[in-house]
Motif scaffolding. Structure first.
Motif, PDB file in Angstrom:
ATOM      1  N   ASN A  62      -3.836  10.800   8.275  1.00  0.00           N
ATOM      2  CA  ASN A  62      -3.018  10.839   9.377  1.00  0.00           C
ATOM      3  C   ASN A  62      -3.991  11.116  10.814  1.00  0.00           C
ATOM      4  O   ASN A  62      -4.751  12.182  10.762  1.00  0.00           O
ATOM      5  N   ILE A  63      -3.879  10.239  11.624  1.00  0.00           N
ATOM      6  CA  ILE A  63      -5.003  10.646  12.985  1.00  0.00           C
ATOM      7  C   ILE A  63      -4.071  10.871  13.993  1.00  0.00           C
ATOM      8  O   ILE A  63      -3.226  10.408  14.542  1.00  0.00           O
ATOM      9  N   THR A  64      -4.399  11.997  14.920  1.00  0.00           N
ATOM     10  CA  THR A  64      -3.646  12.486  15.776  1.00  0.00           C
ATOM     11  C   THR A  64      -4.203  11.520  17.093  1.00  0.00           C
ATOM     12  O   THR A  64      -5.275  11.313  17.475  1.00  0.00           O
ATOM     13  N   LEU A  65      -3.186  11.230  17.779  1.00  0.00           N
ATOM     14  CA  LEU A  65      -3.644  10.241  19.042  1.00  0.00           C
ATOM     15  C   LEU A  65      -3.860  11.095  20.232  1.00  0.00           C
ATOM     16  O   LEU A  65      -3.347  12.273  20.662  1.00  0.00           O
ATOM     17  N   MET A  66      -4.772  10.699  21.084  1.00  0.00           N
ATOM     18  CA  MET A  66      -5.129  11.159  22.402  1.00  0.00           C
ATOM     19  C   MET A  66      -3.997  11.089  23.473  1.00  0.00           C
ATOM     20  O   MET A  66      -3.176   9.921  22.817  1.00  0.00           O
ATOM     21  N   PRO A  67      -3.655  11.828  24.214  1.00  0.00           N
ATOM     22  CA  PRO A  67      -2.427  11.629  24.717  1.00  0.00           C
ATOM     23  C   PRO A  67      -2.101  10.536  26.002  1.00  0.00           C
ATOM     24  O   PRO A  67      -1.109   9.722  25.688  1.00  0.00           O
ATOM     25  N   ILE A  68      -3.441   9.574  26.155  1.00  0.00           N
ATOM     26  CA  ILE A  68      -3.077   8.326  26.668  1.00  0.00           C
ATOM     27  C   ILE A  68      -2.681   7.183  25.781  1.00  0.00           C
ATOM     28  O   ILE A  68      -1.675   6.685  26.146  1.00  0.00           O
ATOM     29  N   PHE A  69      -3.133   7.371  24.505  1.00  0.00           N
ATOM     30  CA  PHE A  69      -2.821   6.460  23.490  1.00  0.00           C
ATOM     31  C   PHE A  69      -1.219   6.657  22.791  1.00  0.00           C
ATOM     32  O   PHE A  69      -0.461   5.640  22.669  1.00  0.00           O
ATOM     33  N   SER A  70      -1.014   8.003  22.806  1.00  0.00           N
ATOM     34  CA  SER A  70       0.184   8.411  22.333  1.00  0.00           C
ATOM     35  C   SER A  70       1.178   7.862  23.701  1.00  0.00           C
ATOM     36  O   SER A  70       2.377   7.191  23.011  1.00  0.00           O
ATOM     37  N   TYR A  71       0.934   8.042  24.672  1.00  0.00           N
ATOM     38  CA  TYR A  71       2.031   7.560  25.831  1.00  0.00           C
ATOM     39  C   TYR A  71       2.048   5.999  25.821  1.00  0.00           C
ATOM     40  O   TYR A  71       3.113   5.292  25.850  1.00  0.00           O
ATOM     41  N   LEU A  72       0.812   5.223  25.716  1.00  0.00           N
ATOM     42  CA  LEU A  72       0.894   4.020  25.735  1.00  0.00           C
ATOM     43  C   LEU A  72       1.699   3.266  24.372  1.00  0.00           C
ATOM     44  O   LEU A  72       2.539   2.258  24.406  1.00  0.00           O
ATOM     45  N   CYS A  73       1.466   3.877  23.126  1.00  0.00           N
ATOM     46  CA  CYS A  73       2.215   3.381  22.038  1.00  0.00           C
ATOM     47  C   CYS A  73       3.845   3.670  21.986  1.00  0.00           C
ATOM     48  O   CYS A  73       4.560   2.860  21.794  1.00  0.00           O
ATOM     49  N   THR A  74       4.117   4.849  22.563  1.00  0.00           N
ATOM     50  CA  THR A  74       5.502   5.249  22.996  1.00  0.00           C
ATOM     51  C   THR A  74       6.208   4.351  23.959  1.00  0.00           C
ATOM     52  O   THR A  74       7.158   3.716  23.464  1.00  0.00           O
ATOM     53  N   ILE A  75       5.356   4.143  25.034  1.00  0.00           N
ATOM     54  CA  ILE A  75       6.001   3.096  26.059  1.00  0.00           C
ATOM     55  C   ILE A  75       6.202   1.623  25.317  1.00  0.00           C
ATOM     56  O   ILE A  75       7.385   1.095  25.594  1.00  0.00           O
ATOM     57  N   ALA A  76       5.198   1.307  24.646  1.00  0.00           N
ATOM     58  CA  ALA A  76       5.198  -0.067  23.937  1.00  0.00           C
ATOM     59  C   ALA A  76       6.329  -0.162  23.091  1.00  0.00           C
ATOM     60  O   ALA A  76       7.153  -1.459  22.929  1.00  0.00           O
ATOM     61  N   TRP A  77       6.420   0.833  22.147  1.00  0.00           N
ATOM     62  CA  TRP A  77       7.663   1.013  21.278  1.00  0.00           C
ATOM     63  C   TRP A  77       8.942   0.842  21.662  1.00  0.00           C
ATOM     64  O   TRP A  77       9.730  -0.222  21.335  1.00  0.00           O
ATOM     65  N   ILE A  78       9.067   1.663  22.649  1.00  0.00           N
ATOM     66  CA  ILE A  78      10.601   1.733  23.387  1.00  0.00           C
ATOM     67  C   ILE A  78      11.012   0.624  24.081  1.00  0.00           C
ATOM     68  O   ILE A  78      11.963   0.007  23.754  1.00  0.00           O
ATOM     69  N   THR A  79      10.116   0.156  24.958  1.00  0.00           N
ATOM     70  CA  THR A  79      10.319  -1.019  25.758  1.00  0.00           C
ATOM     71  C   THR A  79      10.426  -2.218  24.811  1.00  0.00           C
ATOM     72  O   THR A  79      11.309  -3.301  25.008  1.00  0.00           O
TER      73      THR A  79
END
Length: 348
Positions: free
Chosen positions: A136-153
């Protein structure tokens, strides 16, 4: 008295379903009187004007049932729950404005990013990924944000993309919601499970009037609202696991994901913007192969059920029987309501 968990989910599903059976006819009547109909023509395959405001019923039934359950049970008013309700409602409002007045695709996408950002700030976020052999790799805040935005949209629009054949989007949403509800229970996320089962009830009430020939469409409002909930609920499931099972939502949402990926690749390779709508989605291709609307829906729903069963087996083997029970019960409810609808039509 605190209700038992099973009673809460059953009550939420039935409440949303009954509300849907009563609200959809009223919305159809209102649409006809006000001329808020989706007229045939262009890439559309329906042959007569149909109400495009079904999303109002789906959103209204889900929110009323959820808030009613929260008021009489132990479910807490948590920040994550606020993110789901607020984000879903904003997506619904965006879709409703588009259904009524029409909005540009790029403008809608910008607003969707803004809504996803609000939800991210309220705690619904992809914080880590599991990579075989690396763990399990913890994402940096910026990558966490980008992955979340990409998934939701991405998922919100993917669900909207498959809403092109009577009964397809609603059926896929119902199957996906059943699966998410069951695996959320396994992970102990009672709030996510409740929302998922309530969405199932709302969708079943809507589907009674949406199968071919449809009397109402869910429109962008219903598709974006439902797609957002599926995306957010799958993120909340992912937040509960640090194993390879975090990829289970890819199976649950296989139909809309497959459609949006291939549609985007096809458009880009042809030098066309991925935001431009066309009539080359999976369901359109099935129709071109000679399948009727109902048969095309059946093919894709069976595929969705198979993927949902596989996801349930991977997430929790002992829940597969409940998945089968839920799918069979949902199918019976839909069939009985369609039969009742035709009986009323014959009597008239």
């Amino acid at each position: 008295m605190v209700l038992q968990l099973s009673e809460v989910n059953i009550m939420g599903t039935i409440t949303a379903f009954i509300l849907g059976l009563f609200t959809v006819p009223m919305i159809i009547d209102y649409s006809e009187r006000k001329g808020l109909m989706d007229n045939p023509g262009g890439r559309k395959i329906h042959s007569h004007p149909v109400s495009r405001l079904g999303g109002i019923s789906i959103w209204l039934c889900t929110i009323i049932a959820l808030l009613s359950i929260i008021l009489v049970t132990h479910y807490p008013h948590r920040k994550l729950l606020s993110g789901l309700i607020l984000g879903g409602s904003l997506m619904f409002l965006l879709g409703l404005i588009d259904d009524l007045y029409g909005l540009g695709a790029k403008f809608k996408f910008i607003i969707q990013i803004s809504i996803a950002t609000i939800v991210f700030c309220l705690g619904v976020k992809i914080t880590s990924v599991y990579i075989p052999y690396f763990g399990n790799i913890t994402l940096m805040p910026i990558f966490s944000y980008l992955c979340t935005i990409a998934w939701i949209t991405g998922i919100s629009n993917a669900v909207n993309f498959i809403d092109g054949v009577d009964g397809l989007a609603g059926s896929v949403i119902a199957v996906s919601s059943v699966t998410l509800g069951l695996i959320s229970l396994v992970k102990g996320d009672t709030v996510s499970a409740l929302i998922a089962f309530i969405l199932v009830g709302s969708m079943l009430g809507f589907l009674a009037y949406n199968f071919h020939p449809a009397k109402i469409f869910m429109g962008d409002s219903g598709a974006l609202f439902s797609g957002f909930l599926l995306a957010a609920l799958s993120i909340m499931y992912q937040m509960k696991t640090n194993e390879i099972t975090m990829y289970v939502p890819l199976l649950i949402l296989a139909v809309p994901i497959t459609d949006i990926v291939f549609s985007s690749i096809r458009r880009i390779m042809n030098g066309i913007s991925p935001f431009v709508a066309d009539a080359e989605h999976i369901h359109h291709k099935l129709l071109k192969f000679g399948l009727s609307q109902n048969k095309a829906v059946l093919v894709l729903v069976v595929f969705s059920v198979i993927m949902g069963a596989a996801a349930t087996l991977i997430a929790a083997t002992d829940t597969i029987k409940y998945f089968i029970y839920a799918v069979v019960l949902s199918s019976v409810m839909i069939i009985l309501n369609i039969y009742a609808k035709y009986e009323r039509k014959n009597e008239e």
